[in-house]
Design a protein around this motif. Structure first.
Motif, PDB file in Angstrom:
ATOM      1  N   THR A 324       0.767  -1.246  -0.244  1.00 48.07           N
ATOM      2  CA  THR A 324      -0.115  -0.094   0.062  1.00 48.07           C
ATOM      3  C   THR A 324       0.900   1.187  -0.120  1.00 48.07           C
ATOM      4  N   LEU A 325       0.309   2.565  -0.344  1.00 46.46           N
ATOM      5  CA  LEU A 325       0.966   3.677  -0.094  1.00 46.46           C
ATOM      6  C   LEU A 325       1.049   4.455   1.277  1.00 46.46           C
ATOM      7  N   ASP A 326       0.321   3.755   2.054  1.00 49.89           N
ATOM      8  CA  ASP A 326       0.105   4.408   3.336  1.00 49.89           C
ATOM      9  C   ASP A 326       1.458   4.453   4.090  1.00 49.89           C
ATOM     10  N   ALA A 327       1.736   5.505   4.893  1.00 49.29           N
ATOM     11  CA  ALA A 327       2.945   5.891   5.484  1.00 49.29           C
ATOM     12  C   ALA A 327       3.347   4.914   6.770  1.00 49.29           C
ATOM     13  N   GLU A 328       2.407   4.298   7.198  1.00 49.62           N
ATOM     14  CA  GLU A 328       2.565   3.519   8.243  1.00 49.62           C
ATOM     15  C   GLU A 328       2.134   1.886   7.578  1.00 49.62           C
ATOM     16  N   PRO A 329       3.031   0.915   7.428  1.00 47.72           N
ATOM     17  CA  PRO A 329       2.694  -0.273   6.604  1.00 47.72           C
ATOM     18  C   PRO A 329       1.827  -0.998   7.302  1.00 47.72           C
ATOM     19  N   TRP A 330       1.025  -1.755   6.514  1.00 45.21           N
ATOM     20  CA  TRP A 330      -0.151  -2.840   7.208  1.00 45.21           C
ATOM     21  C   TRP A 330       0.514  -4.310   6.921  1.00 45.21           C
ATOM     22  N   TYR A 331       0.292  -5.124   7.495  1.00 50.90           N
ATOM     23  CA  TYR A 331       0.561  -6.488   7.723  1.00 50.90           C
ATOM     24  C   TYR A 331      -0.659  -7.336   7.413  1.00 50.90           C
ATOM     25  N   ARG A 332      -0.514  -8.553   7.101  1.00 51.19           N
ATOM     26  CA  ARG A 332      -1.325  -9.712   7.307  1.00 51.19           C
ATOM     27  C   ARG A 332      -0.762 -10.975   7.488  1.00 51.19           C
ATOM     28  N   PHE A 333      -1.599 -11.779   8.317  1.00 50.92           N
ATOM     29  CA  PHE A 333      -0.787 -13.316   8.448  1.00 50.92           C
ATOM     30  C   PHE A 333      -1.481 -14.104   7.329  1.00 50.92           C
ATOM     31  N   HIS A 334      -0.372 -15.169   7.182  1.00 50.51           N
ATOM     32  CA  HIS A 334      -0.935 -15.986   5.958  1.00 50.51           C
ATOM     33  C   HIS A 334      -2.291 -16.772   6.683  1.00 50.51           C
ATOM     34  N   ARG A 335      -3.179 -16.916   5.857  1.00 58.08           N
ATOM     35  CA  ARG A 335      -4.584 -17.430   6.105  1.00 58.08           C
ATOM     36  C   ARG A 335      -4.312 -18.640   7.060  1.00 58.08           C
ATOM     37  N   LEU A 336      -3.511 -19.857   6.754  1.00 55.58           N
ATOM     38  CA  LEU A 336      -3.274 -20.880   7.597  1.00 55.58           C
ATOM     39  C   LEU A 336      -2.696 -20.497   8.929  1.00 55.58           C
ATOM     40  N   PHE A 337      -1.755 -19.630   9.025  1.00 51.46           N
ATOM     41  CA  PHE A 337      -1.210 -19.352  10.482  1.00 51.46           C
ATOM     42  C   PHE A 337      -2.374 -18.333  11.132  1.00 51.46           C
ATOM     43  N   SER A 338      -3.060 -17.845  10.423  1.00 46.16           N
ATOM     44  CA  SER A 338      -4.173 -16.705  10.862  1.00 46.16           C
ATOM     45  C   SER A 338      -5.253 -17.932  11.792  1.00 46.16           C
ATOM     46  N   GLU A 339      -5.507 -19.083  10.898  1.00 47.02           N
ATOM     47  CA  GLU A 339      -6.542 -19.674  11.474  1.00 47.02           C
ATOM     48  C   GLU A 339      -5.940 -20.475  12.755  1.00 47.02           C
ATOM     49  N   PHE A 340      -4.838 -20.745  12.745  1.00 48.39           N
ATOM     50  CA  PHE A 340      -3.968 -21.555  13.728  1.00 48.39           C
ATOM     51  C   PHE A 340      -4.141 -20.468  15.061  1.00 48.39           C
ATOM     52  N   LEU A 341      -3.590 -19.295  14.964  1.00 49.62           N
ATOM     53  CA  LEU A 341      -3.763 -18.395  15.888  1.00 49.62           C
ATOM     54  C   LEU A 341      -5.313 -18.099  16.539  1.00 49.62           C
ATOM     55  N   ASN A 342      -6.053 -17.950  15.600  1.00 45.67           N
ATOM     56  CA  ASN A 342      -7.552 -17.690  16.058  1.00 45.67           C
ATOM     57  C   ASN A 342      -7.921 -18.880  16.789  1.00 45.67           C
ATOM     58  N   LYS A 343      -7.627 -19.956  16.625  1.00 45.56           N
ATOM     59  CA  LYS A 343      -8.136 -21.123  17.346  1.00 45.56           C
ATOM     60  C   LYS A 343      -7.478 -20.899  18.883  1.00 45.56           C
ATOM     61  N   ARG A 344      -6.220 -20.394  18.923  1.00 47.46           N
ATOM     62  CA  ARG A 344      -5.723 -20.035  20.412  1.00 47.46           C
ATOM     63  C   ARG A 344      -6.208 -19.034  20.911  1.00 47.46           C
ATOM     64  N   LEU A 345      -6.667 -18.008  20.375  1.00 48.87           N
ATOM     65  CA  LEU A 345      -7.284 -16.584  20.552  1.00 48.87           C
ATOM     66  C   LEU A 345      -8.613 -17.144  21.056  1.00 48.87           C
ATOM     67  N   SER A 346      -9.534 -17.877  20.688  1.00 50.68           N
ATOM     68  CA  SER A 346     -10.637 -18.293  21.104  1.00 50.68           C
ATOM     69  C   SER A 346     -10.717 -19.085  22.495  1.00 50.68           C
ATOM     70  N   ARG A 347      -9.383 -19.630  22.665  1.00 50.12           N
ATOM     71  CA  ARG A 347      -9.294 -20.183  24.291  1.00 50.12           C
ATOM     72  C   ARG A 347      -9.365 -19.115  25.135  1.00 50.12           C
ATOM     73  N   LEU A 348      -8.933 -17.987  24.869  1.00 50.87           N
ATOM     74  CA  LEU A 348      -8.941 -16.776  26.035  1.00 50.87           C
ATOM     75  C   LEU A 348      -9.995 -16.841  26.626  1.00 50.87           C
ATOM     76  N   ASP A 349      -9.919 -16.233  27.877  1.00 51.86           N
ATOM     77  CA  ASP A 349     -10.964 -15.939  28.817  1.00 51.86           C
ATOM     78  C   ASP A 349     -12.270 -14.981  28.059  1.00 51.86           C
ATOM     79  N   GLU A 350     -13.240 -15.375  27.937  1.00 55.32           N
ATOM     80  CA  GLU A 350     -14.317 -14.579  27.315  1.00 55.32           C
ATOM     81  C   GLU A 350     -14.531 -13.112  27.596  1.00 55.32           C
ATOM     82  N   ALA A 351     -13.869 -12.628  28.563  1.00 56.90           N
ATOM     83  CA  ALA A 351     -13.857 -11.324  29.075  1.00 56.90           C
ATOM     84  C   ALA A 351     -12.767 -10.580  28.379  1.00 56.90           C
TER      85      ALA A 351
END
Length: 905
Positions: A324-351
């Motif tokens: 992108t042309l934004d001064a602050e660079p944007w990132y994203r995870f590969h979908r596979l790694f994002s799915e893995f991390l999201n599963k760990r994220l869902s284990r966090l306390d609901e609050a």
């Protein structure tokens, strides 16, 4: 964002930076470039196979070859509307000139007008001088049947310079059998996409893993079966190992060639190799589909966010910077790694999870990124904040015509949560009127009435305007509308500029249908004077149109045409609401153009704006457009098409519960049946129309009064076509009284000519000619060029007699135009019933044959327009007629059929 456009996430239109690719896939790139002329390229493989990386590299190669490449990352939230918007925006960002009118229609029609959007894109791509590649990455995230249907149709009619590239984990449900048979599809699957042994070696060398033996590299290749994602995880693990040999002793029999095996390995290997601080950082920022340093710091409270992001990117931990042309660079995870991390994220306390989403929501909102702000507030279960966000953007969405998107946001939360937000209720009510959601509108109005602030003067004013608009736009009850707004004009309430403009517009439009034409124009002019003090050369939305419409309904065709044409052209060229103006009011101009005899321009406007009129047009705009379309179809010899158009108009009337649309459709069907001598149809249609006319017998000085008028004129037309002059004169006189009562000059003039023709047929020549001259003077002065030709060949004797005595130029022009059209029609009418039918080549007009010949030379619509000195719209109209006559579905199909018939070489 211009009116009617969707708010988009710009990073979805950008690929990862190509510099982050660790291995050049030279053999695959060679294969892709070797098949670059094929219509469709499909990359089908599980996640982690390097599809996106490969396409990013190919994109760079294509750009170096001088072509245009558009890019779109599909997402799970992308419905039909977002899909169309992202496609258009990606092509525009790639350097194409895209006409966004069709997109506007598509959005305003809630995706129903997808065919015009595809056709518009095809034309824009065809007229583009370079080859165009459209890349849609992660197609498997699109669950919309409408989007796949869109792609299917796009591929079936794609011009020679267009190529579609799709990546997906699953095989998309596309109809590509014909393309495959024509060798127009390149398909790469896992066996082709996995790394070769050499590519595995190159990859491992790029991962800063010195000292690996050939045997160890082969072992890693075997463990992963060349799967890039598996190799990437193993490389990350190896970099953290102190004893490489021990790693191979323990892991060499493990297989990481499947997603589930890789996920299990990541559960242990990744967690073991990262500190708790690092892993928690990754898990928390994975809540967002894109992130930058500032957002990562906000989500984690970690001041080392920039350091972590740079290091993880450098270590290829499935993290990619977005281009992108934004001064602050944007990132994203590969979908596979994002799915893995999201599963760990869902284990966090609901609050804790709610806190992360709340933090993300507020950060996105503070940075003006409301799509993601609402998504995260929804994920946090914070309905109050979702409603607050809707409230903060609702008025802007209404002002920019994003009605459907506003309603989608409102529909996503419980109605009870919106009741306390008066502004949201008011904005939703406007959107519901314009999207014809009557039951929802009544619910919103009930909620407004229960709000403690509903008695505030400005709220009461807006509520009155809402009710008046609903009567006018949805129910066609102009009398009820006028009863609300006319007293408000007299009281001169203190309101803001927008409501003042809207009030005067509704009053003036309602006065038109009350047959108070001069008063309507005066109300419009008063508002006009206020507006011109600030911007004297700028068109006023909704006000300028009243002058033209009032002249049109009254029957002053010349004045109506000049006023409406100026308004539409000025609005399109000089304002941001031009497309809305075209959709709302082009139907009026179509009627004016037709009645003034400018059939070619009417054709052009029909071709260009009918879909837009269907999407956003007023009741009369739609009514005029379909009636003009049917008349032109009949003039072109397509009586069947004219009948289908009128039946469609009747269907629209029933769907919208608007009897006036049904009545005028029945009226025109009766005229068509009279021309074709279908007596049974005439009687059936008359019975239906009479029934409607009786229902509105007492309606006076309002839109509904037209229904009885249509029924009475239809009876006059039927009697006029008979041999009974006495009955005809009686029916004509009865119709004349009601048209004079409604001050409809065009209809009165037409009836006057019918009376003169009937008198001439019955032998009262002197009386006929005298009446004919009087009526002719009115018709010529008002520019009613179609009034005689539309009566048919029966008008020719009177026309010829009037020509011999007409003296002024306007009358002579009107009569000569009628004579030139009616004389050839007599020759056609005189042909015996068993006359031979014409071949398609004989049915094509000389102009259509010229257009077809230039199509055969591969000229674009713009080039054909220049060659034949006509507009692009007229070229498209001719093409549509050619397709219809040849029963063709595309340019290529038309050319093939024409060559088979010997029409072109």
């Amino acid at each position: 964002m211009t009116p009617g456009e969707m708010p988009l996430i710009r990073t979805k239109l950008a690929p990862p930076r190509v510099s982050s690719a660790p291995v050049n896939r030279d053999s695959l790139l060679e294969q892709l470039n070797g098949a670059r002329d094929r219509k469709l390229t499909l990359l089908l493989a599980p996640g982690g196979c390097g599809k996106t990386t490969l396409l990013t590299q190919w994109r760079r190669s294509l750009l170096l070859q001088g072509v245009n490449v558009a890019w779109y990352n599909a997402g799970v939230d992308d419905n039909e509307l977002y899909f169309g918007s992202y496609i258009v925006e990606s092509l525009e960002q790639a350097g194409l000139v895209i006409d966004k009118e069709a997109l506007h229609v598509y959005l305003r029609s809630n995706g129903k007008a997808w065919l015009p959007l595809v056709a518009s894109l095809i034309n824009d791509i065809h007229d583009h001088e370079k080859t165009v590649y459209m890349v849609i990455d992660d197609l498997h995230h699109l669950f919309s049947f409408g989007a796949l249907k869109f792609i299917d149709y796009w591929l079936s009619l794609a011009p020679a310079n267009f190529h579609l590239v799709l990546s997906s984990r699953n095989r998309p449900s596309l109809k590509i059998t014909r393309l495959q048979a024509d060798d127009e599809v390149l398909e790469l699957t896992f066996p082709e996409l996995r790394f070769t042994q050499t590519e595995t070696h190159n990859f491992l060398q790029s991962q800063k893993l010195p000292g690996l033996t050939s045997t160890q590299e082969k072992a890693l290749h075997k463990m992963t079966d060349g799967w890039p994602a598996g190799l990437q995880i193993l490389a990350f693990t190896l970099r953290k190992q102190k004893n490489t040999a021990q790693f191979f002793d323990l892991q060499s029999n493990r297989s990481l060639s499947k997603v589930d095996a890789l996920e299990k390995y990541m559960e242990t290997a990744i967690v073991e190799q990262l500190t708790d601080d690092e892993f928690n950082f990754l898990v928390r920022i994975s809540a967002c589909r894109r992130f930058n340093r500032a957002l990562a710091e906000k989500l984690t409270g970690n001041p080392r966010a920039a350091e972590y992001l740079a290091r993880f990117e450098n270590e290829n931990l499935f993290l990619a910077q977005i281009e992108t042309l934004d001064a602050e660079p944007w990132y994203r995870f590969h979908r596979l790694f994002s799915e893995f991390l999201n599963k760990r994220l869902s284990r966090l306390d609901e609050a804790e999870l709610r806190k992360i989403h709340n933090t993300a929501s507020h950060w996105f909102a503070e940075n003006g990124l409301h799509i993601e702000a609402i998504r995260h507030a929804t994920d946090a279960g914070d309905t109050d904040y979702v409603v607050q966000l809707i409230d903060s953007t609702a008025r802007r969405m209404v002002n920019s015509a994003n009605f459907i998107q506003l309603l989608k946001r409102c529909d996503a939360v419980p109605r009870e949560s919106l009741r306390s937000r008066l502004n949201v209720c008011l904005c939703a009510a406007w959107a519901q009127i314009l999207c014809n959601r009557q039951e929802d509108f009544e619910n919103s109005m009930a909620d407004i009435a229960q709000h403690p602030d509903h008695r505030l003067p400005k709220v009461e004013m807006e509520v009155q305007l809402l009710r008046a608009c609903n009567y006018f736009m949805v129910k066609d009850d102009t009398a009820a509308c006028l009863s609300i707004v006319e007293p408000m004009i007299i009281e001169k309430p203190s309101v803001n500029a927008f409501n003042s403009l809207l009030l005067r517009n509704i009053v003036s439009m309602s006065l038109v249908y009350a047959n108070k034409f001069e008063e309507a124009r005066e109300v419009a002019r008063l508002r006009y004077q206020i507006e011109t003090q600030e911007r004297p050369d700028y068109p006023r939305p909704l006000i300028d149109i009243v002058v033209g419409l009032s002249h049109l309904i009254q029957g002053n065709i010349s004045l109506a045409t000049a006023s409406l044409q100026t308004y539409i052209v000025d609005a399109l060229e000089r304002t941001t609401y031009g497309v809305d103006a075209a959709g709302l009011f082009s139907g009026y101009l179509l009627e004016a153009l037709y009645q003034s005899g400018d059939i070619n321009q009417a054709r052009e406007f029909l071709d260009r704006y009918l879909d837009l009129i269907d999407a956003v047009g007023t009741t009369d705009g739609q009514l005029f457009a379909y009636r003009v379309k049917a008349r032109i179809q009949y003039l072109d010899g397509n009586a069947k098409g004219a009948q289908e158009t009128l039946l469609r108009l009747e269907e629209i009337g029933y769907q919208k519960r608007l009897d006036r649309i049904v009545a005028w459709s029945l009226y025109d069907q009766i005229l068509l049946a009279i021309r074709e001598a279908r007596t049974a149809s005439i009687n059936d249609l008359l019975t239906q129309l009479d029934r409607l006319g009786e229902k509105y017998r007492d309606a006076r000085n309002c839109a509904w009064s037209e229904i009885r008028m249509a029924a009475v004129i239809a009876r006059a037309m039927t009697a006029f076509s008979s041999q009974d002059s006495t009955a005809a004169l009686a029916a004509i006189d009865a119709a004349a009284r009601i048209t004079q009562e409604n001050r409809r000059l065009l209809q009165s003039t037409k009836l006057g000519f019918m009376r003169a023709i009937t008198l001439l047929k019955s032998g009262a020549s002197n009386e006929a000619i005298e009446l004919g001259q009087q009526v002719l003077s009115t018709a010529a002065e008002a520019g009613m060029m179609r009034v005689l030709p539309d009566l048919g060949v029966i008008a020719l004797p009177l026309t010829k007699q009037l020509i011999s005595i007409a003296t002024d130029s306007k009358s002579q022009a009107l009569l000569l135009a009628a004579k030139n059209e009616l004389e050839p029609a007599i020759d056609v009418a005189m042909q015996p019933e068993n006359a031979p039918t014409h071949s398609p080549s004989e049915r094509l007009s000389p102009r259509e044959l010229e257009v077809l010949a230039l199509v055969a030379k591969a000229l674009s619509s713009k080039s054909i327009a220049r060659a034949l000195n006509m507009s692009v719209g007229t070229v498209k109209w001719h093409l549509k007629n050619i397709f219809g006559k040849l029963h063709a579905v595309s340019r290529e199909d038309a050319l093939a059929r024409a060559r088979k018939l010997g029409m072109i070489a």
